[in-house]
Each structure stands twice: as C-alpha cells, then as structure tokens.
Write a protein that holds these residues in place. Structure first.
Motif, PDB file in Angstrom:
ATOM      1  N   LEU A   1       0.857  -1.173   0.000  1.00 19.25           N
ATOM      2  CA  LEU A   1       0.000   0.000   0.000  1.00 19.25           C
ATOM      3  C   LEU A   1       0.895   1.226   0.000  1.00 19.25           C
ATOM      4  CD1 LEU A   1      -2.533  -1.098   2.765  1.00 19.25           C
ATOM      5  CD2 LEU A   1      -2.756  -1.383   0.297  1.00 19.25           C
ATOM      6  N   THR A   2       0.502   2.218  -0.778  1.00 22.42           N
ATOM      7  CA  THR A   2       1.306   3.432  -0.901  1.00 22.42           C
ATOM      8  C   THR A   2       0.505   4.636  -0.459  1.00 22.42           C
ATOM      9  OG1 THR A   2       2.641   2.514  -2.684  1.00 22.42           O
ATOM     10  CG2 THR A   2       2.568   4.901  -2.511  1.00 22.42           C
ATOM     11  N   CYS A   3       1.153   5.515   0.248  1.00 24.15           N
ATOM     12  CA  CYS A   3       0.558   6.788   0.650  1.00 24.15           C
ATOM     13  C   CYS A   3       1.316   7.897  -0.057  1.00 24.15           C
ATOM     14  CB  CYS A   3       0.641   6.958   2.152  1.00 24.15           C
ATOM     15  SG  CYS A   3      -0.180   8.433   2.776  1.00 24.15           S
ATOM     16  N   THR A   4       0.604   8.635  -0.881  1.00 25.17           N
ATOM     17  CA  THR A   4       1.195   9.762  -1.600  1.00 25.17           C
ATOM     18  C   THR A   4       0.845  11.047  -0.860  1.00 25.17           C
ATOM     19  OG1 THR A   4       1.026   8.585  -3.702  1.00 25.17           O
ATOM     20  CG2 THR A   4       1.293  10.980  -3.788  1.00 25.17           C
ATOM     21  N   VAL A   5       1.855  11.815  -0.569  1.00 28.36           N
ATOM     22  CA  VAL A   5       1.700  13.012   0.263  1.00 28.36           C
ATOM     23  C   VAL A   5       1.829  14.267  -0.594  1.00 28.36           C
ATOM     24  CG1 VAL A   5       2.618  14.275   2.232  1.00 28.36           C
ATOM     25  CG2 VAL A   5       2.609  11.765   2.246  1.00 28.36           C
ATOM     26  N   SER A   6       0.959  15.214  -0.357  1.00 27.26           N
ATOM     27  CA  SER A   6       1.053  16.520  -1.009  1.00 27.26           C
ATOM     28  C   SER A   6       0.860  17.594   0.044  1.00 27.26           C
ATOM     29  CB  SER A   6       0.021  16.650  -2.120  1.00 27.26           C
ATOM     30  OG  SER A   6      -1.293  16.480  -1.612  1.00 27.26           O
ATOM     31  N   GLY A   7       1.337  18.793  -0.287  1.00 27.74           N
ATOM     32  CA  GLY A   7       1.195  19.899   0.645  1.00 27.74           C
ATOM     33  C   GLY A   7       2.220  19.904   1.752  1.00 27.74           C
ATOM     34  N   GLY A   8       3.182  19.006   1.688  1.00 22.97           N
ATOM     35  CA  GLY A   8       4.222  18.932   2.695  1.00 22.97           C
ATOM     36  C   GLY A   8       5.182  17.823   2.351  1.00 22.97           C
ATOM     37  N   SER A   9       6.352  17.854   2.945  1.00 17.57           N
ATOM     38  CA  SER A   9       7.373  16.854   2.665  1.00 17.57           C
ATOM     39  C   SER A   9       7.431  15.809   3.773  1.00 17.57           C
ATOM     40  CB  SER A   9       8.737  17.523   2.558  1.00 17.57           C
ATOM     41  OG  SER A   9       9.771  16.555   2.502  1.00 17.57           O
ATOM     42  N   ILE A  10       7.664  14.566   3.388  1.00 15.58           N
ATOM     43  CA  ILE A  10       7.760  13.493   4.387  1.00 15.58           C
ATOM     44  C   ILE A  10       9.055  13.587   5.190  1.00 15.58           C
ATOM     45  CG2 ILE A  10       6.241  11.941   3.109  1.00 15.58           C
ATOM     46  CD1 ILE A  10       8.720  10.388   2.215  1.00 15.58           C
ATOM     47  N   THR A  11       9.922  14.528   4.814  1.00 18.00           N
ATOM     48  CA  THR A  11      11.148  14.739   5.587  1.00 18.00           C
ATOM     49  C   THR A  11      11.059  15.973   6.483  1.00 18.00           C
ATOM     50  OG1 THR A  11      12.183  15.978   3.784  1.00 18.00           O
ATOM     51  CG2 THR A  11      12.559  13.596   3.835  1.00 18.00           C
ATOM     52  N   THR A  12       9.886  16.579   6.541  1.00 15.06           N
ATOM     53  CA  THR A  12       9.708  17.745   7.417  1.00 15.06           C
ATOM     54  C   THR A  12       9.981  17.357   8.864  1.00 15.06           C
ATOM     55  OG1 THR A  12       8.073  18.722   5.955  1.00 15.06           O
ATOM     56  CG2 THR A  12       8.079  19.489   8.235  1.00 15.06           C
ATOM     57  N   ASN A  13      10.802  18.142   9.532  1.00 18.39           N
ATOM     58  CA  ASN A  13      11.210  17.820  10.894  1.00 18.39           C
ATOM     59  C   ASN A  13      10.027  17.545  11.822  1.00 18.39           C
ATOM     60  OD1 ASN A  13      13.926  17.941  10.396  1.00 18.39           O
ATOM     61  ND2 ASN A  13      14.203  19.994  11.230  1.00 18.39           N
ATOM     62  N   TYR A  14      10.190  16.428  12.560  1.00 15.30           N
ATOM     63  CA  TYR A  14       9.271  16.055  13.634  1.00 15.30           C
ATOM     64  C   TYR A  14       7.892  15.619  13.152  1.00 15.30           C
ATOM     65  CZ  TYR A  14      13.075  18.536  15.831  1.00 15.30           C
ATOM     66  OH  TYR A  14      14.326  18.964  16.183  1.00 15.30           O
ATOM     67  N   TYR A  15       7.779  15.301  11.861  1.00 17.65           N
ATOM     68  CA  TYR A  15       6.554  14.699  11.372  1.00 17.65           C
ATOM     69  C   TYR A  15       6.730  13.185  11.318  1.00 17.65           C
ATOM     70  CZ  TYR A  15       3.686  18.717  10.150  1.00 17.65           C
ATOM     71  OH  TYR A  15       2.885  19.823  10.213  1.00 17.65           O
ATOM     72  N   TYR A  16       5.676  12.489  11.703  1.00 19.77           N
ATOM     73  CA  TYR A  16       5.669  11.037  11.719  1.00 19.77           C
ATOM     74  C   TYR A  16       4.555  10.565  10.813  1.00 19.77           C
ATOM     75  CZ  TYR A  16       8.891  11.556  15.551  1.00 19.77           C
ATOM     76  OH  TYR A  16       9.983  11.891  16.297  1.00 19.77           O
TER      77      TYR A  16
END
Length: 117
Positions: free
Chosen positions: A20-35
């Motif tokens: 299963l894949t989750c595609t993210v928009s509006g922000g980066s998956i490397t943004t500090n302190y995001y899980y």
C-alpha cells in the motif's frame, strides 16, 4: 495543508504480500518532527496502529504486527509504503495513512483491502 492519498491492490489472495502506498502533497515526508503512520480498521472493530516512519527515516513497529509489516519511503516521490506479508482472512480492513507533528492530525480517506481466494 498536508494531504494524504492511499492506494493499494484492493483484492488480494491469502498468503500474498500486498503493498500500500501513501502519496503526500502539501508537505514533505522529511519535514522535521513529522511522523507518518499506517492504521487500519477491520469491519466492526476499532482503529489499529500498524507502524510508522519518521521524518528522519526511523521506523516504529507495532509489537503485534512487527514480523509482518515493512514500512519504507521514497523521498523523491514523497511517498511511504506499507507491505503486509502473508495476508490472512483476519486482514481485510480499510487501511489509512496519517501524519502530523507528533500527532496524527492529517488522514487519508482510506483504501479497502479485501482478502479472498
């Protein structure tokens, strides 16, 4: 605003290992302190947290599912992926991806996974 969109195979056979894949928009998956988490809800049951990958790439597993789940990410595509090994008739559920700054403020709409031979 962070937006998440799940995608998956829909119907799988017992013993298969769907991704299963989750595609993210509006922000980066490397943004500090995001899980970035995977959660599922089987019919008639509550939400079950399955695991997460942090902004740093660190992985967090559910003790009950640890041996069956594998979470990874593709920073170039801004996606993260869940593999669930050896699915059984206990695994049909709506699978969600979710994220937040030390919480789960943002959720996808979910993708249904059905297990049938």
């Amino acid at each position: 605003q962070v937006q998440l969109q799940e995608s998956g195979p829909g119907l799988v056979k017992p013993s298969q290992t769907p991704s299963l894949t989750c595609t993210v928009s509006g922000g980066s998956i490397t943004t500090n302190y995001y899980y970035w988490s995977w959660i599922r809800q089987a019919p008639g049951k509550g939400l079950e947290w399955m695991g997460a990958i942090a902004y740093s790439g660190s992985l967090y597993d559910s003790p009950s599912l640890k041996s069956r789940t594998s979470i990874s990410r593709d920073t170039a595509k801004n996606q993260f992926t869940l593999q669930l090994s050896s699915v059984t008739p206990e695994d049909p559920a709506v699978y969600y991806c979710a994220s937040g700054h030390y919480d789960m403020a943002y959720w996808g709409k979910g993708t249904l996974v059905t297990v049938s031979a």
